[in-house]
Design an enzyme around this catalytic site. Structure first.
Site, PDB file in Angstrom:
ATOM      1  N   ASP A   8       0.953  -1.241  -0.207  1.00 37.26           N
ATOM      2  CA  ASP A   8       0.082   0.084   0.085  1.00 37.26           C
ATOM      3  C   ASP A   8       0.634   1.029   0.071  1.00 37.26           C
ATOM      4  O   ASP A   8       1.829   1.261   0.815  1.00 37.26           O
ATOM      5  CB  ASP A   8      -0.868  -0.113   1.316  1.00 37.26           C
ATOM      6  CG  ASP A   8      -2.089  -0.922   0.925  1.00 37.26           C
ATOM      7  OD1 ASP A   8      -1.881  -1.809   0.015  1.00 37.26           O
ATOM      8  OD2 ASP A   8      -2.942  -1.114   2.116  1.00 37.26           O
ATOM      9  N   ASP A 130     -15.205  -3.193  -1.903  1.00 37.07           N
ATOM     10  CA  ASP A 130     -14.804  -2.843  -0.570  1.00 37.07           C
ATOM     11  C   ASP A 130     -16.334  -2.721   0.212  1.00 37.07           C
ATOM     12  O   ASP A 130     -16.838  -1.819  -0.002  1.00 37.07           O
ATOM     13  CB  ASP A 130     -14.060  -1.913  -0.463  1.00 37.07           C
ATOM     14  CG  ASP A 130     -12.746  -1.839  -1.387  1.00 37.07           C
ATOM     15  OD1 ASP A 130     -12.580  -2.919  -1.327  1.00 37.07           O
ATOM     16  OD2 ASP A 130     -12.338  -0.735  -1.748  1.00 37.07           O
TER      17      ASP A 130
END
EC number: 5.3.1.16
Length: 243
Positions: A8, A130
């Site tokens: 990330d 998500d």
């Protein structure tokens, strides 16, 4: 089943967030390319990259870092998400050596974009779903929509999407275990291959995910667990490969 290390990217560094909160981040490395190499040496067969700044900005911020990782490991399949809102962005990433791009927010707000992308870049599109309590979140998880995760997945079942990355936001970065039940249900409902994300904490999570591989769960993305050492990538992949 694949064990897929996550990198990330935030402000040029390799970080992990808790439940998507940008202010609640832990920096694990200031060398994302070196981090990618580390996971490859541990036996990773695919990498999951996320441009966190890009997800909030709505446009790629770390494209040069992504290109550098792809250049360093040209044979390694890479998937990238975060801020992918145009066909031009997808083309740039694919030309740079990225294998799949992940469309998240735009898949909810403009489903036709996914259809167009699948037509233009066949076999290269993954939809990122998500969810918070089953409802799809967008814009770097800052907004929760009125769209159910399973309904969104079903919408893309026939348009040429390669896979779905499903993240349970409540578990992401919290080291509380993966939501196997919801992940398997999404795979069954859509008929698409699903990659689990959020809460993959230890080898027990890998064992539990293996029990639903027949439903179409093809991989597990893991971030904080591999950085904090509760999962060893090589050991986890060995377990995933075992009959």
């Amino acid at each position: 089943m694949l064990i897929i290390p996550a990198i990330d990217l935030k402000d040029g560094k390799c970080v992990r967030l808790q439940q998507g909160r940008m202010e609640d981040n832990t920096v694990f490395s200031d060398d994302p390319v070196g981090m990618a190499t580390h996971w490859v040496e541990q036996g990773a067969r695919r990498l999951h990259l996320v441009d966190l700044n890009g997800a909030f900005a709505g446009t790629p911020i770390h494209s040069e870092v992504v290109k550098a990782i792809a250049k360093k490991h040209p044979a390694l399949p890479i998937q990238i998400g975060g801020g992918i809102r145009s066909l031009e962005t997808i083309e740039t990433y694919i030309k740079a050596g990225v294998t799949w791009v992940i469309i998240g927010t735009k898949a909810v707000k403009e489903p036709q974009f996914v259809i167009d992308a699948c037509r233009e870049f066949h076999g290269r599109i993954i939809v990122g779903i998500d969810a918070k309590d089953g409802w799809v979140a967008t814009d770097g998880w800052a907004e929760v929509s009125q769209v159910k995760a399973e309904d969104l997945a079903k919408n893309f079942a026939q348009v040429g999407v390669s896979a779905i990355v499903y993240t349970d936001i409540a578990r992401d970065g919290m080291m509380q275990g993966v939501n196997v039940q919801a992940t398997a249900a999404l795979a069954r409902a859509s008929g698409l291959p699903v990659i689990a994300s959020g809460g993959v904490t230890n080898l027990d999570d890998i064992r539990r995910l293996k029990t639903v591989a027949h439903d179409g769960v093809i991989g597990a993305i893991t971030g904080r667990a591999i950085y904090e050492g509760t999962i060893n990538v090589a050991e986890a992949q060995q377990l995933a490969d075992a009959e």
